[in-house]
Scaffold this motif. Sequence first.
Motif, PDB file in Angstrom:
ATOM      1  N   THR A  63       0.813  -1.221   0.000  1.00 40.97           N
ATOM      2  CA  THR A  63       0.000   0.000   0.000  1.00 40.97           C
ATOM      3  C   THR A  63       0.845   1.269   0.000  1.00 40.97           C
ATOM      4  O   THR A  63       0.334   2.345  -0.300  1.00 40.97           O
ATOM      5  N   GLY A  64       2.121   1.177   0.383  1.00 40.09           N
ATOM      6  CA  GLY A  64       2.973   2.356   0.506  1.00 40.09           C
ATOM      7  C   GLY A  64       2.626   3.207   1.708  1.00 40.09           C
ATOM      8  O   GLY A  64       3.020   4.364   1.799  1.00 40.09           O
ATOM      9  N   LYS A  65       1.887   2.626   2.650  1.00 37.43           N
ATOM     10  CA  LYS A  65       1.470   3.377   3.836  1.00 37.43           C
ATOM     11  C   LYS A  65       2.293   2.993   5.053  1.00 37.43           C
ATOM     12  O   LYS A  65       2.681   1.839   5.228  1.00 37.43           O
ATOM     13  N   ASN A  66       2.541   4.011   5.890  1.00 37.87           N
ATOM     14  CA  ASN A  66       3.135   3.807   7.205  1.00 37.87           C
ATOM     15  C   ASN A  66       2.001   3.751   8.225  1.00 37.87           C
ATOM     16  O   ASN A  66       0.918   4.295   8.002  1.00 37.87           O
ATOM     17  N   CYS A  67       2.287   3.115   9.342  1.00 38.68           N
ATOM     18  CA  CYS A  67       1.324   2.992  10.431  1.00 38.68           C
ATOM     19  C   CYS A  67       2.062   3.173  11.741  1.00 38.68           C
ATOM     20  O   CYS A  67       3.187   2.691  11.899  1.00 38.68           O
ATOM     21  N   VAL A  68       1.443   3.863  12.684  1.00 37.62           N
ATOM     22  CA  VAL A  68       2.045   4.061  14.007  1.00 37.62           C
ATOM     23  C   VAL A  68       1.053   3.651  15.082  1.00 37.62           C
ATOM     24  O   VAL A  68      -0.140   3.939  14.977  1.00 37.62           O
ATOM     25  N   ILE A  69       1.586   2.969  16.097  1.00 40.08           N
ATOM     26  CA  ILE A  69       0.843   2.740  17.332  1.00 40.08           C
ATOM     27  C   ILE A  69       1.753   3.082  18.503  1.00 40.08           C
ATOM     28  O   ILE A  69       2.968   2.897  18.434  1.00 40.08           O
ATOM     29  N   ALA A  70       1.170   3.627  19.544  1.00 39.47           N
ATOM     30  CA  ALA A  70       1.881   3.902  20.804  1.00 39.47           C
ATOM     31  C   ALA A  70       1.275   2.958  21.831  1.00 39.47           C
ATOM     32  O   ALA A  70       0.081   3.035  22.115  1.00 39.47           O
ATOM     33  N   LYS A  71       2.096   2.051  22.355  1.00 40.78           N
ATOM     34  CA  LYS A  71       1.578   0.967  23.191  1.00 40.78           C
ATOM     35  C   LYS A  71       2.204   0.983  24.576  1.00 40.78           C
ATOM     36  O   LYS A  71       3.421   1.083  24.731  1.00 40.78           O
ATOM     37  N   ARG A  72       1.362   0.842  25.584  1.00 42.99           N
ATOM     38  CA  ARG A  72       1.818   0.792  26.973  1.00 42.99           C
ATOM     39  C   ARG A  72       2.492  -0.552  27.256  1.00 42.99           C
ATOM     40  O   ARG A  72       2.157  -1.568  26.653  1.00 42.99           O
ATOM     41  N   ASN A  73       3.430  -0.545  28.199  1.00 43.40           N
ATOM     42  CA  ASN A  73       4.083  -1.794  28.599  1.00 43.40           C
ATOM     43  C   ASN A  73       3.087  -2.779  29.191  1.00 43.40           C
ATOM     44  O   ASN A  73       3.172  -3.974  28.935  1.00 43.40           O
ATOM     45  N   THR A  74       2.174  -2.267  29.985  1.00 44.62           N
ATOM     46  CA  THR A  74       1.140  -3.116  30.569  1.00 44.62           C
ATOM     47  C   THR A  74      -0.189  -2.375  30.499  1.00 44.62           C
ATOM     48  O   THR A  74      -0.251  -1.178  30.772  1.00 44.62           O
ATOM     49  N   ALA A  75      -1.220  -3.082  30.106  1.00 43.67           N
ATOM     50  CA  ALA A  75      -2.552  -2.491  30.061  1.00 43.67           C
ATOM     51  C   ALA A  75      -3.027  -2.240  31.486  1.00 43.67           C
ATOM     52  O   ALA A  75      -2.610  -2.925  32.428  1.00 43.67           O
ATOM     53  N   GLY A  76      -3.895  -1.266  31.638  1.00 43.60           N
ATOM     54  CA  GLY A  76      -4.413  -0.950  32.971  1.00 43.60           C
ATOM     55  C   GLY A  76      -5.500   0.089  32.854  1.00 43.60           C
ATOM     56  O   GLY A  76      -6.157   0.210  31.818  1.00 43.60           O
ATOM     57  N   SER A  77      -5.681   0.854  33.886  1.00 42.98           N
ATOM     58  CA  SER A  77      -6.667   1.934  33.870  1.00 42.98           C
ATOM     59  C   SER A  77      -6.340   2.885  32.724  1.00 42.98           C
ATOM     60  O   SER A  77      -5.179   3.085  32.375  1.00 42.98           O
ATOM     61  N   ALA A  78      -7.363   3.470  32.146  1.00 41.82           N
ATOM     62  CA  ALA A  78      -7.170   4.369  31.004  1.00 41.82           C
ATOM     63  C   ALA A  78      -6.321   5.580  31.388  1.00 41.82           C
ATOM     64  O   ALA A  78      -6.543   6.209  32.423  1.00 41.82           O
ATOM     65  N   VAL A  79      -5.308   5.857  30.553  1.00 43.35           N
ATOM     66  CA  VAL A  79      -4.453   7.039  30.683  1.00 43.35           C
ATOM     67  C   VAL A  79      -4.341   7.678  29.310  1.00 43.35           C
ATOM     68  O   VAL A  79      -4.672   7.061  28.292  1.00 43.35           O
ATOM     69  N   LEU A  80      -3.859   8.917  29.259  1.00 40.81           N
ATOM     70  CA  LEU A  80      -3.699   9.600  27.985  1.00 40.81           C
ATOM     71  C   LEU A  80      -2.578   8.949  27.183  1.00 40.81           C
ATOM     72  O   LEU A  80      -1.424   8.914  27.616  1.00 40.81           O
ATOM     73  N   VAL A  81      -2.931   8.409  26.015  1.00 42.13           N
ATOM     74  CA  VAL A  81      -1.971   7.797  25.098  1.00 42.13           C
ATOM     75  C   VAL A  81      -2.181   8.465  23.744  1.00 42.13           C
ATOM     76  O   VAL A  81      -3.310   8.593  23.272  1.00 42.13           O
ATOM     77  N   GLU A  82      -1.067   8.906  23.109  1.00 42.94           N
ATOM     78  CA  GLU A  82      -1.139   9.622  21.845  1.00 42.94           C
ATOM     79  C   GLU A  82      -0.168   9.020  20.834  1.00 42.94           C
ATOM     80  O   GLU A  82       0.883   8.515  21.199  1.00 42.94           O
ATOM     81  N   ALA A  83      -0.539   9.104  19.556  1.00 43.34           N
ATOM     82  CA  ALA A  83       0.327   8.667  18.471  1.00 43.34           C
ATOM     83  C   ALA A  83       0.262   9.718  17.373  1.00 43.34           C
ATOM     84  O   ALA A  83      -0.818  10.254  17.084  1.00 43.34           O
ATOM     85  N   GLY A  84       1.410  10.035  16.767  1.00 39.99           N
ATOM     86  CA  GLY A  84       1.456  11.020  15.698  1.00 39.99           C
ATOM     87  C   GLY A  84       2.357  10.551  14.569  1.00 39.99           C
ATOM     88  O   GLY A  84       3.343   9.849  14.801  1.00 39.99           O
ATOM     89  N   LEU A  85       2.013  10.955  13.344  1.00 39.82           N
ATOM     90  CA  LEU A  85       2.749  10.523  12.157  1.00 39.82           C
ATOM     91  C   LEU A  85       2.622  11.595  11.091  1.00 39.82           C
ATOM     92  O   LEU A  85       1.534  12.149  10.884  1.00 39.82           O
TER      93      LEU A  85
END
Length: 137
Positions: A63-85
């Motif tokens: 597809t020629g597309k890039n993809c980004v994910i920002a992943k926590r070391n361990t899942a837990g209570s919801a916190v602010l997580v951001e990803a930018g590209l």
Amino acid sequence: MKLVKITAVTAAFAATALAGTLVGAAPAYAATYAGECGSGYSVVNSAAIGTKGTVFLAYSSSTGKNCVIAKRNTAGSAVLVEAGLGISPVGSHWPAYEGDYFTSYAGPIYLSAANQCVDWMGRISGTEGGKRGTNCG
């Protein structure tokens, strides 16, 4: 007296070796990529988000597309997580962005950037990681 010196030297050596092991050790629960970008995407780069997680840059040659994910070391209570590209150089605005309160990861976010350098980042509770001007081909 000689026995005390040997013991002190041995103890100092052991403490130094232990300190080196602790500093160089990987986090016990480092985030791992698990195909969050979908079929055909492979991780081509990553960066630590302090000790909180990892941001992954994946690419699909079909597809020629890039993809980004920002992943926590361990899942837990919801916190602010951001990803930018974005295509490099990105200023203060990320063309592809997701940020909200998540239990595990932000993204995937996608951007067509074949044969162009990209800037990418992940942020978890204010701690940021990522790279600029990478994966240019």
